[in-house]
Write a protein that holds these residues in place. Structure first.
Motif, PDB file in Angstrom:
ATOM      1  N   ARG A   1      -4.291 -52.282 -61.090  1.00  0.00           N
ATOM      2  CA  ARG A   1      -5.272 -51.204 -61.154  1.00  0.00           C
ATOM      3  C   ARG A   1      -4.653 -49.891 -60.685  1.00  0.00           C
ATOM      4  O   ARG A   1      -4.816 -48.852 -61.308  1.00  0.00           O
TER       5      ARG A   1
ATOM      6  N   ASP B   1      -3.893 -58.026 -59.247  1.00  0.00           N
ATOM      7  CA  ASP B   1      -4.992 -57.220 -59.789  1.00  0.00           C
ATOM      8  C   ASP B   1      -5.042 -55.834 -59.152  1.00  0.00           C
ATOM      9  O   ASP B   1      -5.203 -54.827 -59.836  1.00  0.00           O
TER      10      ASP B   1
ATOM     11  N   ASP C   1      -4.305 -46.559 -62.921  1.00  0.00           N
ATOM     12  CA  ASP C   1      -4.972 -45.331 -62.488  1.00  0.00           C
ATOM     13  C   ASP C   1      -3.989 -44.310 -61.939  1.00  0.00           C
ATOM     14  O   ASP C   1      -4.407 -43.254 -61.466  1.00  0.00           O
TER      15      ASP C   1
END
Ligand SMILES: Nc1ncnc2c1ncn2[C@@H]1O[C@H](COP(=O)(O)OP(=O)(O)OP(=O)(O)O)[C@@H](O)[C@H]1O
Ligand SMILES: [Zn+2]
Ligand SMILES: [Zn+2]
Length: 798
Positions: A276, A272, A280
């Protein structure tokens, strides 16, 4: 007027900045940064890399002109051009060496360029192709006007360029078709076409999937499109017939497609966070610390898949010896043909083909060893370094780069995360994670909570009093037990050859290498005494050259002898040996691993090659025959290396449902590196070792630079190195510590004498300028036979 800035292939200080050359008129607007050219330099012609194009050069006077264009498209991407500058700075080496390091081996040596054209182009340009579909670019001596035409054809994809190594077997040419339709035309045709025209529909579906690259006739046929459909399509102007070259395929066997596994909670947390950061476009460095068998690979695979899903590419770096067929097939089964592989056991032709597939965007996932960090990927979404602590990540020749630093530079450039993975992170990385510079992710348990193996330490001093054998009683009993249970065994002995030295029983004479300060190692298979440093070989003496005694004996067991003894002790066991000597032939390494993996052998023995990365569920016993092999070296990292090696090799045991055991044989049972490897307590090891490093002013508390000097005369080396040390003491501030010069542990290698100086510092504003001056000075000395090398953050201090 445009001029080209060229880094020429003359590695000196003066040429570390680009030279300006004018561009021949016809090649104006055609030459691009990253292409190689031939240029006049003094009275010679040399090759060079175009690094920049400038308009309106301020250069007064007449510029020399580029003589020849070597590449028809850039071989160094804009990113890698930038990287080469940083790297030259960082490693105190020349830009030309950095640029050359980035190219796959084959391109640095001899190669030919072939131009391939379809019939219409062949006929439209008779002065280039002379009626042939394939011509040899380098033999034609094209004038600049012709080169200009060729470049234009190349840019518009009307011709293909293929590099071929001169020593290469004949290329295989096959028939293929190039799609001429635009994607919207394919869609339109699919709507219009009669539903019963199954062959044509199938053809259009294939074109929709693979719009860009030529597809071989065989490939079409495998997908159910026959020859006559292809001919009709060509007549309709959908396709163009051509010949293409069959690309060498480094992957031995096809693999089954695999799907992402369901993750456990720790893996999920790690994935996770990585996902992310990928989304990003966060340039974060993660340290993934996961015990052996905790499932780091699955974390890598799922994060890589996420990068691909986001339209990015991914790079996975692994140490030389763990690039086993196991990990490669895991990756290929997940990502299929998008994977390119780069490693040193491949032929240079294979490596070149893989490099091309990356360079032209066909391969989106690269898995490879150290040099793969220079893969010409663009738009990278994730970089992973597995076993980040491994010493093969540091190049020990010019340019002496640390792969980890290059990976971090590329991640920053690409705005993407880097993952450093290990069960035993380097102290440098762990310290950075503790300071919050890196983000720490942990997998504290083995997958499915299988227990870590149970480790026994055998004190060989006590053992030798009553039982003189290379295998202790405990290890012998356990091997017998596993053989009975039909489970597998790994035995590590970090010494190749038959015995470490031979000695005369009567006068103590030990044969030495005539070129190096080491004793010779006995190799029984070749009946020779070998030097592992310079390659010297001589026959095994039958009588002592000093006292003529015939009582010559060998001492210290090497892997060859271990194999012999194990076979004697367990006559029914099937034994495989893996070391440098058994894996010299291409494919041998793979063959041994596949054989052991298929349980066609009971015991795998070998040097540290067998210590890492292997994942065999049937292995329930690991024996380390001499845990002290690394401890005895006079190097502050020897404890760290010992701990890492023991933890890694222990981690091969009991990875699936059966409990694993490990036996560590040592003469230093109380040493903290061995004691903590027993409990596999990385945390405690880290704390203990950090205290020692702080007291000794070693990394990661201090930065270090190693300067090595060598020459054929010991007096000269010592004298010159004293001069170097004096120079450094004068030029650096008081806070820097300059140690030495001292002779290296093995002072003479191949008849050169080596001395070294170590600089330790925390902050040293004068370092760069001092070392640059040193480089310049040492270049002048080179003519007198003195070679000086600078190693920024060396891995070994011996
Ligand atoms: N999510 C999962 N589901 C099922 N099996 C898994 C999963 N994750 C890992 N495994 C299995 O656990 C075993 C260990 O995983 P892996 O080889 O990735 O460990 P590792 O952390 O790389 O260890 P090492 O550092 O010792 O190489 C493998 O056989 C792998 O297939
Ligand atoms: Zn003798
Ligand atoms: Zn030698």
């Amino acid at each position: 007027m445009q001029v080209a800035q060229v880094i020429v292939d003359v590695p000196t200080r003066q040429t570390n900045n680009p030279y300006t050359y004018s561009i021949p008129e016809n090649l104006n607007d055609q030459i691009q940064p990253g292409m190689r050219v031939q240029v006049p330099f003094g009275r010679r012609k040399v090759t060079g890399f175009v690094v920049e194009l400038l308009t309106n050069s301020n250069y007064k006077g007449k510029l020399k002109s580029i003589s020849k264009l070597i590449d028809l498209s850039p071989v160094i991407t804009p990113e890698l051009l930038k990287l080469s500058e940083w790297m030259a700075d960082q490693t105190f080496s020349f830009k030309i060496n950095c640029l050359q390091t980035m190219l796959p081996g084959g391109m640095r040596t001899k190669f030919k360029k072939k131009l391939l054209a379809a019939d219409d182009i062949r006929d439209a340009y008779p002065t280039i192709f002379h009626g042939q579909n394939e011509i040899d670019y380098d033999q034609q001596h094209f004038n600049n006007q012709a080169v200009s035409q060729i470049l234009r054809l190349k840019r518009t994809d009307k011709i293909k360029v293929h590099y071929e190594l001169s020593n290469h077997a004949k290329p295989v040419l096959i028939k293929a078709y190039q799609n001429l339709l635009q994607p919207n035309q394919v869609d339109d045709l699919l709507k219009k076409i009669h539903p019963n025209a199954t062959n044509q529909r199938q053809l259009l579906f294939i074109l929709a999937d693979q719009p860009d690259h030529p597809i071989s006739t065989t490939n079409f046929k495998q997908k159910g499109v026959n020859g006559s459909t292809l001919k009709t399509a060509a007549k309709n102007g959908w396709l163009k017939e051509m010949t293409i070259r069959r690309v060498r395929n480094p992957f031995m066997q096809p693999v089954q497609k695999s799907h992402p596994l369901a993750l456990n909670a720790d893996q999920q947390t790690a994935v996770d966070q990585l996902d992310r950061a990928i989304e990003d476009q966060k340039n974060l460095t993660f340290l993934l610390e996961g015990v052996t068998g905790s499932g780091k690979t699955e974390v890598y695979l799922q994060a890589m898949a996420h990068a691909l899903k986001n339209g990015k590419t991914a790079l996975l770096l692994v140490p030389e010896i763990t690039l086993t067929p196991q990990i490669v097939s895991r990756i290929r089964s997940r990502f299929g043909d998008q994977v390119a592989m780069l490693h040193s056991a491949m032929s240079s032709g294979e490596r070149y083909d893989e490099w091309q597939r990356i360079n032209n965007g066909q391969a989106k996932v690269v898995v490879g060893v150290r040099s793969a960090v220079f893969a010409p990927l663009t738009n990278i979404g994730l970089i992973i370094m597995d076993e980040e602590h491994d010493s093969s990540y540091k190049q020990d020749d010019v340019p002496r780069y640390q792969t980890r630093d290059v990976a971090k530079w590329r991640a920053k450039y690409n705005h993407c995360p880097v993952v450093l993975g290990s069960a035993t992170p380097s102290l440098e990385s762990r310290a950075r994670a503790m300071k919050g510079v890196y983000k720490l992710l942990t997998l504290p348990h083995r997958f499915n909570h299988h227990a870590l193996p149970h480790v026994t330490i055998v004190d060989m001093k006590k053992e030798f009093a009553h039982h003189q054998s290379i295998l202790s009683q405990k290890l012998t009993d356990l091997v017998r037990d596993r053989l009975q249970k039909h489970e597998q065994i790994i035995l590590l002995l970090n010494r190749r050859g038959y015995s470490s030295f031979v000695m005369c029983r009567d006068c103590g004479y030990v044969p030495q290498c005539p070129n190096c300060d080491v004793s010779l190692t006995m190799h029984k298979d070749t009946h020779t005494l070998n030097c592992h440093l310079c390659g010297h070989k001589e026959p095994i003496p039958t009588e002592c050259p000093r006292c003529h005694s015939t009582r010559i004996r060998h001492f210290g067991v090497g892997s060859q002898q271990l194999e012999e003894q194990v076979k004697k002790l367990f006559p029914t066991a099937r034994v495989l040996r893996m070391d440098v000597d058994t894996t010299r032939k291409k494919g041998a390494h793979e063959a041994i691993i596949n054989q052991f993996g298929a349980h066609k052998a009971d015991i795998l023995l070998g040097t540290q090659m067998i210590a890492k990365g292997l994942d065999f569920p049937e292995v329930t016993l690991v024996g380390v025959l001499n845990a002290d092999s690394a401890l005895k070296f006079p190097d502050f990292r020897s404890s760290e290396r010992t701990f890492q090696l023991l933890t890694q090799v222990s981690g091969r045991s009991g990875r699936a449902n059966k409990q694993g055991e490990v036996v560590i044989q040592t003469f230093n049972p109380d040493h903290y590196a061995i004691q903590l490897a027993k409990t596999q307590d990385y945390e405690k090891f880290y704390q203990t070792e950090m205290r020692i490093r702080r007291l000794g002013k070693y990394p990661p508390y201090y930065f270090t630079v190693k300067i090595t000097g060598s020459s054929p005369s010991e007096r000269q080396t010592a004298y010159e190195m004293h001069q170097v040390a004096n120079f450094l003491r004068q030029h650096l501030t008081k806070s820097a510590i300059v140690l030495g010069p001292t002779p290296k542990t093995i002072t003479r290698v191949n008849n050169r004498y080596y001395y070294q100086i170590i600089i330790k510092y925390r902050y040293e504003p004068q370092l760069k300028s001092a070392l640059e001056k040193l480089l310049e000075k040492s270049q002048l000395k080179q003519r007198q036979g003195l070679l000086v090398s600078i190693d920024n953050e060396p891995l070994d201090f011996m």
